[in-house]
Design a protein around this motif. Structure first.
Motif, PDB file in Angstrom:
ATOM      1  N   THR A   1       0.534  -0.626  -0.244  1.00 52.62           N
ATOM      2  CA  THR A   1       0.319  -0.303  -0.205  1.00 52.62           C
ATOM      3  C   THR A   1       0.720   1.332  -0.061  1.00 52.62           C
ATOM      4  O   THR A   1       0.289   2.458  -0.839  1.00 52.62           O
ATOM      5  N   VAL A   2       2.219   0.928   0.452  1.00 49.13           N
ATOM      6  CA  VAL A   2       2.759   2.619   0.517  1.00 49.13           C
ATOM      7  C   VAL A   2       3.150   2.335  -0.524  1.00 49.13           C
ATOM      8  O   VAL A   2       3.475   4.046  -1.446  1.00 49.13           O
ATOM      9  N   LYS A   3       3.731   1.158  -1.013  1.00 51.91           N
ATOM     10  CA  LYS A   3       5.003   2.039  -2.667  1.00 51.91           C
ATOM     11  C   LYS A   3       4.027   2.113  -3.590  1.00 51.91           C
ATOM     12  O   LYS A   3       4.033   3.099  -3.762  1.00 51.91           O
ATOM     13  N   VAL A   4       2.512   1.372  -3.528  1.00 53.08           N
ATOM     14  CA  VAL A   4       1.672   2.563  -4.664  1.00 53.08           C
ATOM     15  C   VAL A   4       1.334   3.528  -4.573  1.00 53.08           C
ATOM     16  O   VAL A   4       0.944   4.774  -5.610  1.00 53.08           O
ATOM     17  N   GLY A   5       0.988   4.248  -3.140  1.00 52.88           N
ATOM     18  CA  GLY A   5       0.778   4.904  -2.865  1.00 52.88           C
ATOM     19  C   GLY A   5       1.054   6.095  -3.326  1.00 52.88           C
ATOM     20  O   GLY A   5       1.478   7.528  -3.349  1.00 52.88           O
ATOM     21  N   TRP A   6       2.869   5.991  -2.737  1.00 53.09           N
ATOM     22  CA  TRP A   6       4.513   6.872  -2.991  1.00 53.09           C
ATOM     23  C   TRP A   6       4.068   6.680  -4.595  1.00 53.09           C
ATOM     24  O   TRP A   6       4.011   8.264  -4.971  1.00 53.09           O
ATOM     25  N   GLU A   7       4.124   5.555  -5.344  1.00 57.76           N
ATOM     26  CA  GLU A   7       3.859   5.937  -6.944  1.00 57.76           C
ATOM     27  C   GLU A   7       3.300   7.019  -7.073  1.00 57.76           C
ATOM     28  O   GLU A   7       3.344   7.350  -8.330  1.00 57.76           O
ATOM     29  N   MET A   8       1.753   7.338  -6.997  1.00 51.89           N
ATOM     30  CA  MET A   8       0.374   7.783  -7.488  1.00 51.89           C
ATOM     31  C   MET A   8       0.591   8.630  -6.868  1.00 51.89           C
ATOM     32  O   MET A   8       0.039  10.067  -7.745  1.00 51.89           O
ATOM     33  N   THR A   9       1.600   9.679  -5.871  1.00 52.59           N
ATOM     34  CA  THR A   9       1.312  10.872  -5.381  1.00 52.59           C
ATOM     35  C   THR A   9       2.870  11.054  -5.933  1.00 52.59           C
ATOM     36  O   THR A   9       3.179  12.247  -6.061  1.00 52.59           O
TER      37      THR A   9
END
Length: 50
Positions: free
Chosen positions: A2-10
């Motif tokens: 979740t953190v990885k995908v959140g980082w990539e999206m923001t």
């Protein structure tokens, strides 16, 4: 995950990832994969309960 995908999206790709794999990452595909995995997991869990 979740953190990885959140980082990539923001923010964008994690620094160094593109140089390691040799190409640009497609952040939306990681989001789609994570959501698809959750849906399949929920369906599998619901089937096993019945």
């Amino acid at each position: 995950m979740t953190v990885k995908v959140g980082w990539e999206m923001t923010v964008g790709p994690i620094p160094g990832t593109e140089s390691i794999i040799g190409t640009r990452t497609v952040d939306e595909v990681h989001l789609l994969g994570a959501v698809s995995g959750l849906v399949v997991g929920w369906i599998t869990r619901a089937i096993k309960k019945t």
